[in-house]
Enzyme design. Sequence first.
Site, PDB file in Angstrom:
ATOM      1  N   SER A   9      28.618  39.776  37.871  1.00 38.20           N
ATOM      2  CA  SER A   9      28.565  39.182  36.542  1.00 38.20           C
ATOM      3  C   SER A   9      27.926  40.165  35.558  1.00 38.20           C
ATOM      4  O   SER A   9      28.412  41.287  35.407  1.00 38.20           O
ATOM      5  CB  SER A   9      27.810  37.846  36.614  1.00 38.20           C
ATOM      6  OG  SER A   9      28.035  37.073  35.469  1.00 38.20           O
ATOM      7  N   ASP A  53      37.549  31.518  38.916  1.00 49.12           N
ATOM      8  CA  ASP A  53      36.389  31.831  38.076  1.00 49.12           C
ATOM      9  C   ASP A  53      36.635  31.286  36.669  1.00 49.12           C
ATOM     10  O   ASP A  53      37.583  31.693  35.987  1.00 49.12           O
ATOM     11  CB  ASP A  53      36.187  33.349  38.027  1.00 49.12           C
ATOM     12  CG  ASP A  53      34.884  33.765  37.373  1.00 49.12           C
ATOM     13  OD1 ASP A  53      34.330  32.984  36.570  1.00 49.12           O
ATOM     14  OD2 ASP A  53      34.420  34.881  37.650  1.00 49.12           O
ATOM     15  N   HIS A  61      33.185  31.956  40.391  1.00 49.05           N
ATOM     16  CA  HIS A  61      32.392  33.064  39.865  1.00 49.05           C
ATOM     17  C   HIS A  61      31.404  33.591  40.907  1.00 49.05           C
ATOM     18  O   HIS A  61      31.116  34.790  40.945  1.00 49.05           O
ATOM     19  CB  HIS A  61      31.643  32.610  38.606  1.00 49.05           C
ATOM     20  CG  HIS A  61      31.025  33.726  37.826  1.00 49.05           C
ATOM     21  ND1 HIS A  61      31.744  34.820  37.404  1.00 49.05           N
ATOM     22  CD2 HIS A  61      29.742  33.924  37.391  1.00 49.05           C
ATOM     23  CE1 HIS A  61      30.946  35.644  36.732  1.00 49.05           C
ATOM     24  NE2 HIS A  61      29.734  35.132  36.726  1.00 49.05           N
TER      25      HIS A  61
END
Length: 309
Positions: free
Chosen positions: A152, A257, A285
């Site tokens: 991320s 995601d 995610h």
Amino acid sequence: MKSLSSIMWATSNKFSFSLGKKLLNNVRKKLVIKSNMLTSSYSTSTKPGHTIKEGKVNVDGIDINCVQVGAGEHPVLLLPGVMGTCWTDFKPQIENFPRDKFKIVAWDPPGYGKSRPPDRKFPEDFFQRDAEWGNNLMKTLGHSTFSLLGWSDGGITALILASKFSENVRKMIVVGANAYVLPDELKMYEKIRNIDSWSARMKEPLLAIYGEDYFRKTWAAWIDSITEIYKKNNGDICKNDVARIKCPTLIVHGKKDVMVDFEHPFYLNKHIKNSQTRIFEQGAHNLHLRYPEEFNKLATDFFMEKSKI
């Protein structure tokens, strides 16, 4: 995200009068003070390098908390996402990556987790700042070359680090990463700006780490910063950096995601010359936490094989 309560903060309020228990605790957890580092050591193995060590390292005048484990010849820096820590974002990797192959270093970026003070700030160049801190952390620990695993926001930091300090980076894996922000992604962030709308499962571990006030204001500040980057740069976070990446790169993304759009892994693959993609069809995610065995094998094979890409 998973709670740290059973990993980092587990202590007992009851005093034990058993000498045997005292001796056991002293063996399992000891304080080692070395130069600029205070380390807590946890071990279930007597093999060199198999002890998990956690402590603070002074980098550029800031005490950065990091976890270290492994006796392999291949150092790997794990970079967590927004509000993330070593343990919330990489517990299955810290505990299960092969310790005879890697020297794992996971960090709490300054302002997150135990790397406080300082409080977390989000200037326009905060990703670039984090990349420099991450590189300097590895240098301070004695790793002149190393690989990266970023998730991320940590994936964005990894992209910039690999571009800016290409001579230091051997290989890189990014998970759920993006080089730019889309309008629909900003809308998603705004929908979850108010942490009162979060589920208890997602919110409580972070509340336990940060407390409500710090968590609320820091999360909002991150959204404000990403929004400002979008307005000033038309969404561009690090497109120019991506084009300069030289190291072999594995781009991992979950097809489900909802935080980072499905177009991003293909953009990265197109613009990073020495790259390949792996899509987890059922992955969201946090796919590396949801499917740790499959992900860890994928990452280990990629880091250890001689590059074919």
